[in-house]
Scaffold this motif. Structure first.
Motif, short mmCIF file in Angstrom:
data_model
loop_
_atom_site.label_atom_id
_atom_site.label_comp_id
_atom_site.label_asym_id
_atom_site.label_seq_id
_atom_site.Cartn_x
_atom_site.Cartn_y
_atom_site.Cartn_z
N SER A 85 57.51 55.74 6.00
CA SER A 85 57.32 54.26 5.79
C SER A 85 57.96 53.46 7.06
N SER A 86 59.48 53.71 7.21
CA SER A 86 60.12 52.93 8.12
C SER A 86 59.89 53.53 9.46
N ASP A 87 59.15 54.79 9.56
CA ASP A 87 58.95 55.12 11.06
C ASP A 87 57.44 54.33 11.38
N LYS A 88 56.68 54.16 10.55
CA LYS A 88 55.48 53.43 10.59
C LYS A 88 55.99 51.98 11.01
N LYS A 89 56.45 51.33 9.99
CA LYS A 89 57.06 49.96 10.35
C LYS A 89 57.73 49.48 11.40
N SER A 90 58.81 50.41 11.82
CA SER A 90 59.48 50.23 13.16
C SER A 90 58.80 50.30 14.12
#
Length: 383
Positions: free
Chosen positions: A284-289
């Motif tokens: 999730s953080s990978d996508k959002k970043s």
């Protein structure tokens, strides 16, 4: 008082992923960036897992991959063929080393090993105080989680994914290195949603994690007693504990984005980047970043960053059920995984499915708890 274009308060997963991608983009070389954290990121303090169909930029940090996973409860177990996905394990220190190796080569990025004491948004800039210094910036990206703000409200359920993990090394060859144990609900549920999670790195070494999705944390001994019982069930008599880890990740659909302003954006757990229904954070953080780095190149109003999706609502329904009847977790996840298509479930959990695919997963679940949650959902949607 030093002034920066960007300040990151807190350097958890989301902040470090964002900075890494800002560097890789080559679009921020003329921007001054300050990272502030009281933790120097020199310890192996956590383990992340994520699934992927192809190699990612974090390949260097991945210590083990599996193409198969085990799902089990008291009545059945199923080996899940994950293809086209692979289940990846990332150790915290490997990730920190990959990111800081790149950061250390950048003349425009500074790391301050300090504790943030105050954040104050003013008309023309944002003021940040630490125990040692004061700073100002144009844009602030905050990942310091405000626990009391979330847990003192009553509109949105807040559960915790809490766990203790032991990295063990046994004398006996007890582990299947080709298969991760994704969720094993065969452990006593005791009125909660409890499962064991096992990541074998060799036939004699594994991370065993006793995990709950519930409201209250346990005493440390309770987690460790359950890990010991599980080790005995595996037939292991002689082992040593190489390392321990523990954590508690908030699981909530609380609208963190409502606290964003033109100059301040909450990211990571503090911004609702954790997948609310599972506690998974890495993907999730990978996508959002990635989205954030693209956003920062074209937009100046940080309030525009957040986009609410159908998956927020799906997560809300599940959390509502677990909030009301915490013991239903095992039956809900079991109904999904007993006959469901593993790769479709992983795609669904990654929030990449179409509405038709969503229904294929959701309709495997017990109907009445979700119908009741749907009826209750107006209290979240119309307030």
């Amino acid at each position: 008082m030093k002034h920066f274009d960007y300040i990151f308060t807190g350097t958890g997963l989301a902040a470090l992923m964002t900075v890494y991608k800002m560097i890789e983009s080559g679009k921020f070389t003329d921007k001054s960036i300050l990272l502030i954290d009281e933790n120097s990121k020199k310890d192996n303090d956590r383990t992340w897992c994520f699934w992927e169909t192809e190699n990612s930029i974090w390949e260097k940090s991945i210590s083990k991959k599996w193409e198969s996973a085990l799902f089990a409860n008291a009545d059945f177990s199923r080996s899940l063929d994950l293809k086209p996905y692979e289940y990846n394990m990332v150790k915290g220190l490997d990730f920190y080393n990959q990111v800081f190796e790149l950061i250390s080569k950048q003349s425009n990025i500074t790391f301050a090993n300090e504790k943030v004491t105050d954040i104050n948004e003013l008309e023309n800039h944002v003021f940040v105080a630490t125990e040692k210094e004061n700073y100002t910036c144009e844009k602030l990206l905050n990942s310091i989680y405000r626990k009391s703000e979330v847990e003192n409200q009553t509109q949105y359920p807040v559960l915790q994914q809490h766990f203790i993990g032991w990295f063990i090394k046994s004398k006996e060859a007890a582990f299947n290195t080709q298969q991760a144990t994704f969720m094993d609900f065969s452990v006593a549920q005791k009125g909660n949603t409890r499962f064991m999670y096992a990541l074998p790195t060799s036939s004699t070494e594994a991370l065993l994690e006793y995990t709950l999705f519930s409201h209250q944390l346990l005493k440390k001994e309770e987690y460790e007693q359950e890990i010991e019982k599980y080790i005995q069930r595996l037939g292991i008599q002689d082992y040593e504990i190489v390392e321990k880890e523990q954590g508690s990740i908030p699981m909530t659909c609380y609208p963190f984005w409502k606290k964003n302003t033109q100059k301040v954006l909450n990211i990571g757990t503090a911004g609702g980047w954790t997948k609310a229904s599972t506690g998974y954070t890495f993907k999730s953080s990978d996508k959002k970043s990635t989205q954030l780095v693209a956003f920062l190149q074209t937009e100046t109003d940080l309030r525009k960053f957040h986009k609410k999706t159908k998956f927020w609502f799906y997560d809300l329904l599940l959390l509502d059920i677990l909030d009301q009847k915490n013991e239903l977790g095992a039956s809900i996840f079991s109904s999904m995984f007993k006959k469901g298509n593993p790769s479709l479930i992983f795609k669904f959990l990654d929030e990449e499915t179409s509405l038709f695919e969503d229904l294929k997963v959701i309709l495997k679940c017990p109907k009445m708890p979700f119908i009741n949650a749907l009826i209750r959902s107006n209290r979240y949607l119309f307030h």
